[in-house]
Design a protein around this motif. Sequence first.
Motif, PDB file in Angstrom:
ATOM      1  N   THR A  76       0.815  -1.218   0.000  1.00 60.11           N
ATOM      2  CA  THR A  76       0.000   0.000   0.000  1.00 60.11           C
ATOM      3  C   THR A  76       0.849   1.269   0.000  1.00 60.11           C
ATOM      4  N   LEU A  77       2.173   1.132   0.000  1.00 51.71           N
ATOM      5  CA  LEU A  77       3.059   2.293   0.137  1.00 51.71           C
ATOM      6  C   LEU A  77       3.714   2.764  -1.152  1.00 51.71           C
ATOM      7  N   SER A  78       4.118   1.846  -1.996  1.00 49.40           N
ATOM      8  CA  SER A  78       4.997   2.187  -3.112  1.00 49.40           C
ATOM      9  C   SER A  78       4.396   3.197  -4.078  1.00 49.40           C
ATOM     10  N   VAL A  79       3.094   3.075  -4.369  1.00 49.60           N
ATOM     11  CA  VAL A  79       2.467   3.987  -5.333  1.00 49.60           C
ATOM     12  C   VAL A  79       2.499   5.411  -4.788  1.00 49.60           C
ATOM     13  N   GLU A  80       2.019   5.572  -3.545  1.00 52.82           N
ATOM     14  CA  GLU A  80       1.934   6.907  -2.962  1.00 52.82           C
ATOM     15  C   GLU A  80       3.310   7.555  -2.821  1.00 52.82           C
ATOM     16  N   TYR A  93      -0.810  -3.881  -5.710  1.00 56.76           N
ATOM     17  CA  TYR A  93      -0.640  -2.536  -5.169  1.00 56.76           C
ATOM     18  C   TYR A  93      -1.997  -1.837  -5.063  1.00 56.76           C
ATOM     19  N   VAL A  94      -2.148  -1.012  -4.048  1.00 55.12           N
ATOM     20  CA  VAL A  94      -3.227  -0.029  -4.008  1.00 55.12           C
ATOM     21  C   VAL A  94      -2.566   1.337  -3.888  1.00 55.12           C
ATOM     22  N   ALA A  95      -3.349   2.396  -4.096  1.00 56.42           N
ATOM     23  CA  ALA A  95      -2.785   3.736  -4.224  1.00 56.42           C
ATOM     24  C   ALA A  95      -2.119   4.242  -2.957  1.00 56.42           C
TER      25      ALA A  95
END
Length: 194
Positions: A76-80, A93-95
């Motif tokens: 849940t961390l990499s995108v943001e 992944y989630v945002a």
Amino acid sequence: MDYSLAIENGPDTIPGGTGILLLHPSIGETDRIDTDFLKEDTDAFLVVSTRTTAREVEQKLEYYDVDESKATILDTLSVERGYSRRSAENVYYVAAPDDLDGVVDRVGRFLDESEGKRRISVDSLTEMAYYADDDATYDATAAMLDHLANHDAVGLFHLSKEVHESATIDRFRELFDVVLDLDEDGNVVVETDL
């Protein structure tokens, strides 16, 4: 279906559908409990990571000798944070950690798409509440526990004792059949309603 529980002072087994709340100090030795939970009689497991990236989760699993072939990771961390995301069959992944609908949906899809004995680890509810809020995190936790009950799976949910008010901790406790209370010395007190 019963699941082995390799937790000191805990019951030998827990029934499918059981949610476990791990209360821990912020500096607590949660990795050992988490990986012991994931190692036992498991056909597939999902790690919902709100504190670390997928790569860090993989490193933890390798360090504690957990069978990574059974692992699915929700990062849940990499995108943001703008980190590079590597595509892999077992990494999703989630945002952001506050995309609670996305997290709950991925937990449900993992359980729908896998078979046998399944476990999930949510590390951590504290981070989810930090990014979203306590009420939304509570509702998401209840939804994930419903998924566990519907699929005869079990889950371990991390919550820091040092961050939340006692009323918030008590509210979350009521959702769970088993509570593991970890102290700074690594000792575990187990409370169970099973």
